[in-house]
Design a protein around this motif. Structure first.
Motif, PDB file in Angstrom:
ATOM      1  N   SER A   2      -0.682  -3.130 -10.882  1.00 43.23           N
ATOM      2  CA  SER A   2      -1.647  -2.899  -9.803  1.00 43.23           C
ATOM      3  C   SER A   2      -3.085  -3.100 -10.263  1.00 43.23           C
ATOM      4  CB  SER A   2      -1.489  -1.461  -9.303  1.00 43.23           C
ATOM      5  OG  SER A   2      -1.783  -0.581 -10.381  1.00 43.23           O
ATOM      6  N   VAL A   5      -3.936   2.073 -14.706  1.00 43.62           N
ATOM      7  CA  VAL A   5      -3.501   2.400 -16.063  1.00 43.62           C
ATOM      8  C   VAL A   5      -1.984   2.574 -16.154  1.00 43.62           C
ATOM      9  CG1 VAL A   5      -3.977   4.885 -15.735  1.00 43.62           C
ATOM     10  CG2 VAL A   5      -3.940   3.936 -18.035  1.00 43.62           C
ATOM     11  N   ASP A   6      -1.367   3.127 -15.124  1.00 43.43           N
ATOM     12  CA  ASP A   6       0.072   3.421 -15.206  1.00 43.43           C
ATOM     13  C   ASP A   6       0.903   2.150 -15.375  1.00 43.43           C
ATOM     14  OD1 ASP A   6      -0.130   6.175 -15.026  1.00 43.43           O
ATOM     15  OD2 ASP A   6      -0.180   6.136 -12.838  1.00 43.43           O
ATOM     16  N   SER A   7       0.648   1.176 -14.518  1.00 43.44           N
ATOM     17  CA  SER A   7       1.481  -0.031 -14.597  1.00 43.44           C
ATOM     18  C   SER A   7       1.173  -0.837 -15.847  1.00 43.44           C
ATOM     19  CB  SER A   7       1.354  -0.876 -13.335  1.00 43.44           C
ATOM     20  OG  SER A   7       0.030  -1.025 -12.934  1.00 43.44           O
ATOM     21  N   LEU A  26       0.577  -7.928  -7.070  1.00 47.91           N
ATOM     22  CA  LEU A  26       0.818  -8.248  -5.661  1.00 47.91           C
ATOM     23  C   LEU A  26      -0.509  -8.270  -4.924  1.00 47.91           C
ATOM     24  CD1 LEU A  26       3.805  -5.823  -5.046  1.00 47.91           C
ATOM     25  CD2 LEU A  26       3.897  -8.244  -5.698  1.00 47.91           C
ATOM     26  N   CYS A  42      -5.514  -0.568  -4.958  1.00 44.98           N
ATOM     27  CA  CYS A  42      -4.559  -1.403  -5.677  1.00 44.98           C
ATOM     28  C   CYS A  42      -4.737  -2.839  -5.253  1.00 44.98           C
ATOM     29  CB  CYS A  42      -3.132  -0.952  -5.367  1.00 44.98           C
ATOM     30  SG  CYS A  42      -2.745  -1.080  -3.631  1.00 44.98           S
ATOM     31  N   GLY A 119       4.968   1.435 -12.743  1.00 48.35           N
ATOM     32  CA  GLY A 119       4.339   2.584 -13.386  1.00 48.35           C
ATOM     33  C   GLY A 119       4.533   3.867 -12.595  1.00 48.35           C
ATOM     34  N   GLN A 140       6.513  11.104  -8.669  1.00 48.91           N
ATOM     35  CA  GLN A 140       6.588  10.227  -7.484  1.00 48.91           C
ATOM     36  C   GLN A 140       8.027  10.010  -7.021  1.00 48.91           C
ATOM     37  OE1 GLN A 140       4.123   7.074  -9.327  1.00 48.91           O
ATOM     38  NE2 GLN A 140       2.856   7.208  -7.496  1.00 48.91           N
ATOM     39  N   SER A 184      -5.686   6.108  -8.210  1.00 50.79           N
ATOM     40  CA  SER A 184      -5.822   5.818  -6.778  1.00 50.79           C
ATOM     41  C   SER A 184      -5.296   7.038  -6.015  1.00 50.79           C
ATOM     42  CB  SER A 184      -5.016   4.575  -6.413  1.00 50.79           C
ATOM     43  OG  SER A 184      -3.717   4.670  -6.936  1.00 50.79           O
TER      44      SER A 184
HETATM   45  N1  LIG Z   1      -0.870  -4.414  -5.945  1.00 47.90           N
HETATM   46  C1  LIG Z   1       0.141  -4.170  -6.786  1.00 47.90           C
HETATM   47  N2  LIG Z   1       0.686  -5.160  -7.510  1.00 47.90           N
HETATM   48  C2  LIG Z   1       1.709  -4.929  -8.346  1.00 47.90           C
HETATM   49  N3  LIG Z   1       2.244  -3.721  -8.547  1.00 47.90           N
HETATM   50  C3  LIG Z   1       1.744  -2.691  -7.858  1.00 47.90           C
HETATM   51  C4  LIG Z   1       0.665  -2.849  -6.943  1.00 47.90           C
HETATM   52  N4  LIG Z   1       0.395  -1.641  -6.413  1.00 47.90           N
HETATM   53  C5  LIG Z   1       1.256  -0.771  -6.972  1.00 47.90           C
HETATM   54  N5  LIG Z   1       2.075  -1.384  -7.847  1.00 47.90           N
HETATM   55  C6  LIG Z   1       3.152  -0.800  -8.683  1.00 47.90           C
HETATM   56  O1  LIG Z   1       3.607   0.408  -8.094  1.00 47.90           O
HETATM   57  C7  LIG Z   1       3.369   1.496  -8.972  1.00 47.90           C
HETATM   58  C8  LIG Z   1       2.992   2.740  -8.198  1.00 47.90           C
HETATM   59  O2  LIG Z   1       1.911   2.455  -7.363  1.00 47.90           O
HETATM   60  P1  LIG Z   1       0.784   3.529  -7.042  1.00 47.90           P
HETATM   61  O3  LIG Z   1      -0.070   2.935  -5.985  1.00 47.90           O
HETATM   62  O4  LIG Z   1       1.416   4.828  -6.832  1.00 47.90           O
HETATM   63  O5  LIG Z   1      -0.068   3.462  -8.361  1.00 47.90           O
HETATM   64  P2  LIG Z   1      -0.449   4.444  -9.521  1.00 47.90           P
HETATM   65  O6  LIG Z   1       0.545   5.531  -9.766  1.00 47.90           O
HETATM   66  O7  LIG Z   1      -1.863   4.806  -9.326  1.00 47.90           O
HETATM   67  O8  LIG Z   1      -0.263   3.400 -10.737  1.00 47.90           O
HETATM   68  P3  LIG Z   1      -1.358   2.486 -11.373  1.00 47.90           P
HETATM   69  O9  LIG Z   1      -2.140   3.379 -12.309  1.00 47.90           O
HETATM   70  O10 LIG Z   1      -0.574   1.431 -12.102  1.00 47.90           O
HETATM   71  O11 LIG Z   1      -2.183   1.934 -10.246  1.00 47.90           O
HETATM   72  C9  LIG Z   1       2.288   1.003  -9.927  1.00 47.90           C
HETATM   73  O12 LIG Z   1       2.337   1.696 -11.158  1.00 47.90           O
HETATM   74  C10 LIG Z   1       2.635  -0.457 -10.058  1.00 47.90           C
HETATM   75  O13 LIG Z   1       3.668  -0.666 -10.983  1.00 47.90           O
END
Ligand SMILES: Nc1ncnc2c1ncn2[C@@H]1O[C@H](COP(=O)(O)OP(=O)(O)OP(=O)(O)O)[C@@H](O)[C@H]1O
Length: 351
Positions: A2, A5-7, A26, A42, A119, A140, A184
């Motif tokens: 995204s 940091v998680d992903s 994405l 994201c 992530g 989650q 986020s």
């Molecule tokens: N635009 C994107 N493109 C690709 N993968 C995404 C996208 N948005 C979310 N994801 C995937 O879905 C996971 C969970 O999404 P979420 O929006 O809950 O983000 P998050 O827990 O804040 O993680 P991150 O720190 O990676 O943004 C992300 O860790 C990532 O792997």
């Protein structure tokens, strides 16, 4: 990836575990320029750039997949239609069900990949069962509980055994620039968390009455019933105080009459929940009532319950009443052992 940091850490961990990993961002916004910048969402160009930089540091190939049209029809339009129908949807859940572990997974499999790594803070054991993250504050599993066994079998969640603080430390250790990027919080396609403004832009004004359940009297007006959620107290702007002088909460939304019904807090209490389209991943689909724990909204309390599956309907008898159960949200059942962290299944609350 995204751009958060998680992903980034999830991708790095997948590489460290020996997988052959390709980073995919994405593009979900029809016009990313109109999405807010400020590194919280994201879907901005900034997020895409952050994801690419992380992939470079990790040393993996990186692609941007444009899924904006699918995302808009399956997630954003559905979100608007659900509100218009008087329900309160969870778009993250819908996105997992229709985009990340469906459209993305399908394309990945077609290209020869075996699984999608995200992530998300959740665990998948060797038994294939979905579990809460060890970091309960970041867990989650609720928004992943809509996934079928087939989808989970092709999913990898490398972060389920880490706290958020550990993820950030690891990101810094790995030289990932996103280590300190803020989490986020809001719905990614709504700028500044202004859900009401977003819905008003899509659905227009639709003035109607606010009615008090105890007297049947009209006590106020609204400019769109979709701007209310069951359990809401703030922003009611009633014309007159309730006869008993006590605060009022939204009890129900009736799109047919365009009415918002309010009442006292105790009228919100619910002991029985009915839900549709159950997905059962925690073992055999039960044929008799089972004792478990249920969660009725993201980050909501967990309540002991008896759950019965009857064809396409799930019934839950709650051990103690819960306030503010909104149609459109998911009911997620967890196994009631001391850890209480194994997901059994989920369904969409209808009433
Ligand atoms: N635009 C994107 N493109 C690709 N993968 C995404 C996208 N948005 C979310 N994801 C995937 O879905 C996971 C969970 O999404 P979420 O929006 O809950 O983000 P998050 O827990 O804040 O993680 P991150 O720190 O990676 O943004 C992300 O860790 C990532 O792997």
């Amino acid at each position: 990836m995204s751009g958060g940091v998680d992903s980034a850490v999830a991708a790095a961990r997948a590489v460290a575990a020996g997988h052959d990993v390709t980073g995919v961002h994405l593009a979900l916004a029809r016009n990313p320029q109109t999405y807010r910048t400020g590194a919280r969402g994201c879907c901005t160009l900034e997020d895409s750039r952050d994801a690419r930089r992380a992939a470079d540091v990790i040393g993996i190939p990186f692609y941007v997949w444009d899924m904006a049209e699918r995302f808009h029809s399956d997630v954003v339009d559905d979100f608007v239609a659900e509100y218009a129908a008087g329900r309160t949807p969870n778009p993250c859940l819908r996105c997992n069900e229709k985009i990340k572990f469906a459209a993305v997974l399908d394309r990945a499999v077609a290209l020869g990949f075996d699984a999608v790594v995200t992530g998300h803070h959740a665990r998948l054991g060797p038994d294939g069962l979905l579990r809460r993250s060890v970091d309960h504050a970041k867990d989650q599993s609720y928004v992943l509980a809509v996934l079928t066994r087939a989808q989970l079998d092709r999913s990898i969640f490398p972060l389920g055994d880490a706290t958020k603080a550990e993820v950030r430390e690891e990101a810094a250790r790995r030289g990932l620039a996103v280590a300190d990027k803020p989490d986020s919080h809001d719905i990614c396609f709504i700028a500044d968390g202004d859900t009401r403004g977003f819905l008003a832009g899509r659905l227009g004004e639709a003035p109607g009455d606010v009615v008090d359940a105890s007297t049947g009297a009209v006590v106020g007006s609204h400019t769109g019933a979709y701007q209310y959620t069951v359990g809401q107290r703030r922003g009611l702007h009633l014309d007159r105080p309730a006869p008993d002088g006590r605060p009022r909460y939204v009890l129900s939304i009736t799109p047919r009459t365009n009415t918002v019904t309010v009442g006292p807090a105790e009228a919100l209490e619910v002991s029985q929940v009915r839900a549709a389209r159950p997905v059962w991943t925690g073992g055999e689909r039960p044929t008799a009532p089972i004792e478990c724990e249920v969660q009725l909204r993201a980050h909501g309390d967990v309540v002991p319950a008896t759950v019965t599956l009857d064809g396409d309907t799930l019934h839950a008898e709650l051990r103690r009443p819960v306030r503010g159960v909104a149609a459109g949200q998911a009911i997620v059942a967890y196994r009631s052992d001391p850890a209480g962290d194994v997901v059994l299944g989920s369904a969409t609350i209808t009433g």
